[in-house]
Design an enzyme around this catalytic site. Sequence first.
Site, PDB file in Angstrom:
ATOM      1  N   CYS A  87      -0.659   4.009   1.743  1.00 49.05           N
ATOM      2  CA  CYS A  87      -0.329   3.718   3.444  1.00 49.05           C
ATOM      3  C   CYS A  87       1.154   4.001   3.429  1.00 49.05           C
ATOM      4  O   CYS A  87       1.756   4.709   4.720  1.00 49.05           O
ATOM      5  CB  CYS A  87      -0.755   2.259   3.662  1.00 49.05           C
ATOM      6  SG  CYS A  87      -1.983   2.288   3.059  1.00 49.05           S
ATOM      7  N   ASP A  88       2.206   3.660   3.083  1.00 49.70           N
ATOM      8  CA  ASP A  88       3.574   3.510   3.021  1.00 49.70           C
ATOM      9  C   ASP A  88       4.766   3.896   2.670  1.00 49.70           C
ATOM     10  O   ASP A  88       6.320   4.827   3.763  1.00 49.70           O
ATOM     11  CB  ASP A  88       3.560   2.105   3.382  1.00 49.70           C
ATOM     12  CG  ASP A  88       3.255   0.757   4.791  1.00 49.70           C
ATOM     13  OD1 ASP A  88       2.619   1.501   5.469  1.00 49.70           O
ATOM     14  OD2 ASP A  88       2.294   0.006   3.857  1.00 49.70           O
ATOM     15  N   CYS A 110       0.526  -1.173  -0.031  1.00 46.66           N
ATOM     16  CA  CYS A 110      -0.311   0.051  -0.378  1.00 46.66           C
ATOM     17  C   CYS A 110       1.136   1.278   0.067  1.00 46.66           C
ATOM     18  O   CYS A 110       1.335   1.468   1.024  1.00 46.66           O
ATOM     19  CB  CYS A 110      -0.647  -0.090   1.245  1.00 46.66           C
ATOM     20  SG  CYS A 110      -1.493   1.174   1.441  1.00 46.66           S
TER      21      CYS A 110
HETATM   22  C1  LIG Z   1      -0.332  -3.887   4.234  1.00 47.00           C
HETATM   23  C2  LIG Z   1      -0.949  -3.014   4.670  1.00 47.00           C
HETATM   24  C3  LIG Z   1      -0.939  -1.690   5.052  1.00 47.00           C
HETATM   25  C4  LIG Z   1      -2.242  -1.407   5.152  1.00 47.00           C
HETATM   26  N1  LIG Z   1      -2.187  -0.083   5.633  1.00 47.00           N
HETATM   27  C5  LIG Z   1      -3.285   0.950   5.572  1.00 47.00           C
HETATM   28  C6  LIG Z   1      -2.928   2.180   5.715  1.00 47.00           C
HETATM   29  O1  LIG Z   1      -1.627   2.711   6.688  1.00 47.00           O
HETATM   30  N2  LIG Z   1      -4.623   3.216   5.653  1.00 47.00           N
HETATM   31  C7  LIG Z   1      -5.451   2.824   5.244  1.00 47.00           C
HETATM   32  O2  LIG Z   1      -6.193   3.358   5.502  1.00 47.00           O
HETATM   33  N3  LIG Z   1      -5.568   1.693   4.674  1.00 47.00           N
HETATM   34  C8  LIG Z   1      -4.315   0.644   4.536  1.00 47.00           C
HETATM   35  N4  LIG Z   1      -4.539  -0.298   4.119  1.00 47.00           N
HETATM   36  C9  LIG Z   1      -6.098  -1.105   3.744  1.00 47.00           C
HETATM   37  C10 LIG Z   1      -6.445  -1.152   4.720  1.00 47.00           C
HETATM   38  O3  LIG Z   1      -5.899  -2.258   5.545  1.00 47.00           O
HETATM   39  C11 LIG Z   1      -8.234  -1.761   4.304  1.00 47.00           C
HETATM   40  O4  LIG Z   1      -8.707  -1.264   3.148  1.00 47.00           O
HETATM   41  C12 LIG Z   1      -9.442  -2.431   5.719  1.00 47.00           C
HETATM   42  O5  LIG Z   1      -8.746  -2.910   6.444  1.00 47.00           O
HETATM   43  C13 LIG Z   1     -10.403  -2.759   4.110  1.00 47.00           C
HETATM   44  O6  LIG Z   1     -11.358  -3.175   5.411  1.00 47.00           O
HETATM   45  P1  LIG Z   1     -12.809  -4.144   5.774  1.00 47.00           P
HETATM   46  O7  LIG Z   1     -13.236  -4.105   7.091  1.00 47.00           O
HETATM   47  O8  LIG Z   1     -13.455  -3.566   4.409  1.00 47.00           O
HETATM   48  O9  LIG Z   1     -11.457  -5.948   5.364  1.00 47.00           O
HETATM   49  P2  LIG Z   1     -10.378  -6.196   6.089  1.00 47.00           P
HETATM   50  O10 LIG Z   1      -9.871  -5.529   7.277  1.00 47.00           O
HETATM   51  O11 LIG Z   1      -9.788  -7.620   5.393  1.00 47.00           O
HETATM   52  O12 LIG Z   1     -11.405  -7.515   7.441  1.00 47.00           O
HETATM   53  C14 LIG Z   1     -11.621  -8.499   6.583  1.00 47.00           C
HETATM   54  C15 LIG Z   1     -12.442  -9.519   7.661  1.00 47.00           C
HETATM   55  O13 LIG Z   1     -13.041 -10.534   7.639  1.00 47.00           O
HETATM   56  C16 LIG Z   1     -12.684 -11.539   7.577  1.00 47.00           C
HETATM   57  N5  LIG Z   1     -13.562 -13.022   6.827  1.00 47.00           N
HETATM   58  C17 LIG Z   1     -13.180 -12.531   6.027  1.00 47.00           C
HETATM   59  N6  LIG Z   1     -14.134 -14.151   5.154  1.00 47.00           N
HETATM   60  C18 LIG Z   1     -14.269 -14.219   6.043  1.00 47.00           C
HETATM   61  C19 LIG Z   1     -15.057 -15.468   6.743  1.00 47.00           C
HETATM   62  N7  LIG Z   1     -15.756 -16.035   5.256  1.00 47.00           N
HETATM   63  N8  LIG Z   1     -15.838 -15.424   7.719  1.00 47.00           N
HETATM   64  C20 LIG Z   1     -15.896 -15.248   8.732  1.00 47.00           C
HETATM   65  N9  LIG Z   1     -14.985 -13.507   8.358  1.00 47.00           N
HETATM   66  C21 LIG Z   1     -14.496 -13.821   7.369  1.00 47.00           C
HETATM   67  C22 LIG Z   1     -11.392 -11.759   8.070  1.00 47.00           C
HETATM   68  O14 LIG Z   1     -10.775 -12.623   8.949  1.00 47.00           O
HETATM   69  C23 LIG Z   1     -11.409 -10.198   8.194  1.00 47.00           C
HETATM   70  O15 LIG Z   1     -11.102 -10.172   9.844  1.00 47.00           O
HETATM   71  C24 LIG Z   1      -3.665  -1.348   4.291  1.00 47.00           C
HETATM   72  C25 LIG Z   1      -3.300  -2.991   3.628  1.00 47.00           C
HETATM   73  C26 LIG Z   1      -2.140  -3.563   4.042  1.00 47.00           C
HETATM   74  C27 LIG Z   1      -2.257  -5.006   2.954  1.00 47.00           C
END
Ligand SMILES: Cc1cc2nc3c(=O)[nH]c(=O)nc-3n(C[C@H](O)[C@H](O)[C@H](O)COP(=O)(O)OP(=O)(O)OC[C@H]3O[C@@H](n4cnc5c(N)ncnc54)[C@H](O)[C@@H]3O)c2cc1C
Length: 308
Positions: free
Chosen positions: A138-139, A135
């Site tokens: 982010c970084d 990302c």
């Molecule tokens: C390395 C990295 C660094 C990042 N840094 C930043 C940053 O600094 N700032 C920023 O704004 N964004 C950052 N992002 C992006 C940010 O983390 C994501 O956009 C955000 O977390 C998305 O949120 P979400 O709730 O949609 O999904 P996620 O955070 O992906 O959460 C999804 C959840 O669903 C659960 N899940 C999946 N399938 C199932 C299932 N079948 N049954 C039960 N549970 C399930 C998973 O275990 C997970 O806990 C970063 C991403 C990465 C990969």
Amino acid sequence: MGNIYDIIIVGSGPAGMTAAIYAIRANMKVLLLDRLAPGGQMINTNEVENYTGTGKLSGAELAIKMFEHTQELGVEFDYKTVVNISNGGDLKTVTCEEEGTVYQAKAVILATGTVPRRLGVPGEEEWAANGISWCAICDGAQYRDKEVVVIGGGNSAVEESIYLAGICTKLTIVTMLDLTADPKACDQLRKMPNVTIYPYQEVLEFTGTDRLTGVRFKSTKEDATERYVTCDGVFEYIGFSASSQAFADLGILDRTGCIQTDARMCTSVPGIFGAGDITVKHLRQIITACSDGAVAANSAASYVESLK
Ligand SMILES: Cc1cc2nc3c(=O)[nH]c(=O)nc-3n(C[C@H](O)[C@H](O)[C@H](O)COP(=O)(O)OP(=O)(O)OC[C@H]3O[C@@H](n4cnc5c(N)ncnc54)[C@H](O)[C@@H]3O)c2cc1C
């Protein structure tokens, strides 16, 4: 079947947790499910510097704050892996892996996120989130006036490279094919003086002892020339996998496996909503995931009210 909720939220990343907060505050009976600890991808994020109002803090810290917020409001949370969701009209059935646990809800919000694809080469695991990032938004700021390598040549790789080349002294792109992004963006990147592009390459390993110091790769053409580029950081953009296998049968996914929603986060199935990274969207960030979660919960609560 006793376990009937107004709204079940699958996934407790920022989208799911925000949806839970908005749903319980709308007087809904809410269940939040996750196969892992609450927090989603935030848990694997060293530092978050772009979430409004918090300043710099670790991803894990932000995850805990969000989860505590859900618990202060009385959201029911359970560790469960959802394996299937079926649409029974006014009542949806959520089936979990664990001993065939089944829940029912009037509405379901799907917030299961995506997982960035990895190369699976030596050194990747060692330097993940500590030299290798997925990302740039982010970084990227950590690499101001430093040298970086970007892996990949699609839209994300090229767009993020344009951003990174603006702040880094040197940027090298290593990609399996040629650049495949929007031609205008590719032209813009190619014209940047500090950018070198190596198309048709296979990454062999990431090197370093105390810190990541470089990338070794070789040409996939006949000559198979090997190269080594030194760098301070690597950004990988080789795509992502949508965590949507459990609801593939609902007919709400696009060809990449992401959920298609309208502006109110409604899918084409009444009572099923999407939120966060798992939806078809442009900017995948914590703050946009939270925004989706709030909108989805508001729409889901209105839907549940409409059933009365
Ligand atoms: C390395 C990295 C660094 C990042 N840094 C930043 C940053 O600094 N700032 C920023 O704004 N964004 C950052 N992002 C992006 C940010 O983390 C994501 O956009 C955000 O977390 C998305 O949120 P979400 O709730 O949609 O999904 P996620 O955070 O992906 O959460 C999804 C959840 O669903 C659960 N899940 C999946 N399938 C199932 C299932 N079948 N049954 C039960 N549970 C399930 C998973 O275990 C997970 O806990 C970063 C991403 C990465 C990969």
